[in-house]
Design an enzyme around this catalytic site. Structure first.
Site, PDB file in Angstrom:
ATOM      1  N   ASP A   1       2.746  -3.651  -7.395  1.00  0.00           N
ATOM      2  CA  ASP A   1       1.599  -2.969  -6.796  1.00  0.00           C
ATOM      3  C   ASP A   1       0.335  -3.170  -7.635  1.00  0.00           C
ATOM      4  O   ASP A   1       0.401  -3.665  -8.763  1.00  0.00           O
ATOM      5  CB  ASP A   1       1.884  -1.467  -6.617  1.00  0.00           C
TER       6      ASP A   1
ATOM      7  N   ASN B   1       6.964  12.347  -7.885  1.00  0.00           N
ATOM      8  CA  ASN B   1       7.267  12.719  -6.496  1.00  0.00           C
ATOM      9  C   ASN B   1       8.331  11.806  -5.887  1.00  0.00           C
ATOM     10  O   ASN B   1       8.542  11.825  -4.683  1.00  0.00           O
ATOM     11  CB  ASN B   1       5.983  12.683  -5.646  1.00  0.00           C
TER      12      ASN B   1
ATOM     13  N   HIS C   1       8.228   8.482  -5.871  1.00  0.00           N
ATOM     14  CA  HIS C   1       7.762   7.207  -5.314  1.00  0.00           C
ATOM     15  C   HIS C   1       8.318   6.028  -6.118  1.00  0.00           C
ATOM     16  O   HIS C   1       8.641   6.155  -7.298  1.00  0.00           O
ATOM     17  CB  HIS C   1       6.225   7.156  -5.205  1.00  0.00           C
TER      18      HIS C   1
ATOM     19  N   GLU D   1       4.706   6.183  -1.341  1.00  0.00           N
ATOM     20  CA  GLU D   1       4.624   7.625  -1.499  1.00  0.00           C
ATOM     21  C   GLU D   1       5.514   8.325  -0.475  1.00  0.00           C
ATOM     22  O   GLU D   1       5.786   7.772   0.595  1.00  0.00           O
ATOM     23  CB  GLU D   1       3.173   8.073  -1.277  1.00  0.00           C
TER      24      GLU D   1
HETATM   25  P1  PGA Z   1       5.067   6.065 -15.342  1.00  0.00           P
HETATM   26  O1  PGA Z   1       4.861   5.788 -13.802  1.00  0.00           O
HETATM   27  O2  PGA Z   1       6.025   5.017 -15.819  1.00  0.00           O
HETATM   28  O3  PGA Z   1       3.713   5.906 -15.963  1.00  0.00           O
HETATM   29  O4  PGA Z   1       5.630   7.442 -15.478  1.00  0.00           O
HETATM   30  C1  PGA Z   1       5.947   5.512 -12.998  1.00  0.00           C
HETATM   31  C2  PGA Z   1       5.545   5.436 -11.549  1.00  0.00           C
HETATM   32  O5  PGA Z   1       4.607   6.150 -11.147  1.00  0.00           O
HETATM   33  O6  PGA Z   1       6.169   4.672 -10.802  1.00  0.00           O
END
Ligand code: PGA
Length: 243
Positions: A67, A138, A140, A145
């Site tokens: 992404d 959450n 995702h 999302e």
């Molecule tokens: P993070 O993000 O590794 O910075 O916790 C993970 C994500 O949002 O997929």
């Protein structure tokens, strides 16, 4: 799907790097699906260490990132392009022409075509051999999302309030966090031959509990990994504390 619980972030990072190394030893021209965020930073550090010790060669590897924000230039320090160059691409012998990141400018006339082209490129490369994933608070994966339904292929997505809040730690204010992103869809992810999801820390424990409780729902996108025949969830004790 297999859940592996390790002591801490360090062990998670070392074991994740060892799995990537195993993948490259099995198939030196592997196609890797890569993730950004704070979680895989330790894994990239370990991979760079292995490369410097001449234990790993990335010259025949192709990569596709999951992404990218919409509206940040590639040079912006918080762009995922800048992250990948800083933590990995510029530290190993990967060929620039084998690096693929989704990218959509704010004024792109045909975003759907950009997304289709990204999926086609993955297909033409033979599909993803090993997909690395983090997980949002959450649930995702990538920027898929929680939603009633989710697109299969790469698409343009509006970020949830929770994600904007979680990612605001990388920006000087929440207002600066881009509101949109381009992300591989859950299909693009699930078509990978093998998936490795990483999580560390208590803040991820509710998302891990909700993702791997035996039910599948697009309201918790990571729960779909339960349907993948070759996925590994590699998490530390804190992230596993509510399982
Ligand atoms: P993070 O993000 O590794 O910075 O916790 C993970 C994500 O949002 O997929």
């Amino acid at each position: 799907m297999e859940i592996r619980i390790v002591d801490d972030y360090r062990e998670m990072s070392e074991k994740a790097a060892a799995l990537v190394a195993e993948q490259l030893r099995d198939k030196n021209n592997s196609v890797l699906g890569l993730a950004t965020g704070s979680t895989p930073e330790g894994m990239y550090k370990e991979l760079v260490k292995m490369y410097r010790k001449s234990c790993l060669d990335f010259s025949t590897v192709t990569t596709f990132n999951l992404d990218e924000y919409v509206g940040l230039s590639n040079q912006h320090p918080q762009s995922y392009c800048a992250y990948m160059h800083k933590h990995f691409f510029d530290c190993v012998n990967i060929k620039p022409e084998k690096i693929n990141l989704p990218s959509l400018s704010k004024n792109e006339a045909d975003p759907a075509k950009v997304c289709r082209d990204y999926d086609r490129k993955i297909e033409q490369a033979g599909g993803i051999d090993l997909q690395i994933l983090g997980i949002g608070v959450n649930g995702h994966i990538g920027f898929n999302e929680p939603a009633k339904n989710l697109p299969v292929g790469t698409y343009l997505v509006g970020l949830s309030a929770e994600t904007i809040e979680a990612n605001s730690r990388f920006f000087s204010s929440p207002e600066e966090v881009p509101r949109k992103a381009i992300t591989m869809g859950v299909g693009s992810i699930m078509f990978a031959k093998r998936i490795l999801l990483l999580a560390s820390g208590k803040s991820k424990a509710p998302a891990i509990r909700d993702s791997f409780n035996g039910y599948v729902t697009t309201e918790v996108p990571a729960s779909l990994l339960q349907l993948h025949h070759n996925s590994i969830v590699l998490i530390d004790k804190d992230a596993a504390s509510l399982l």
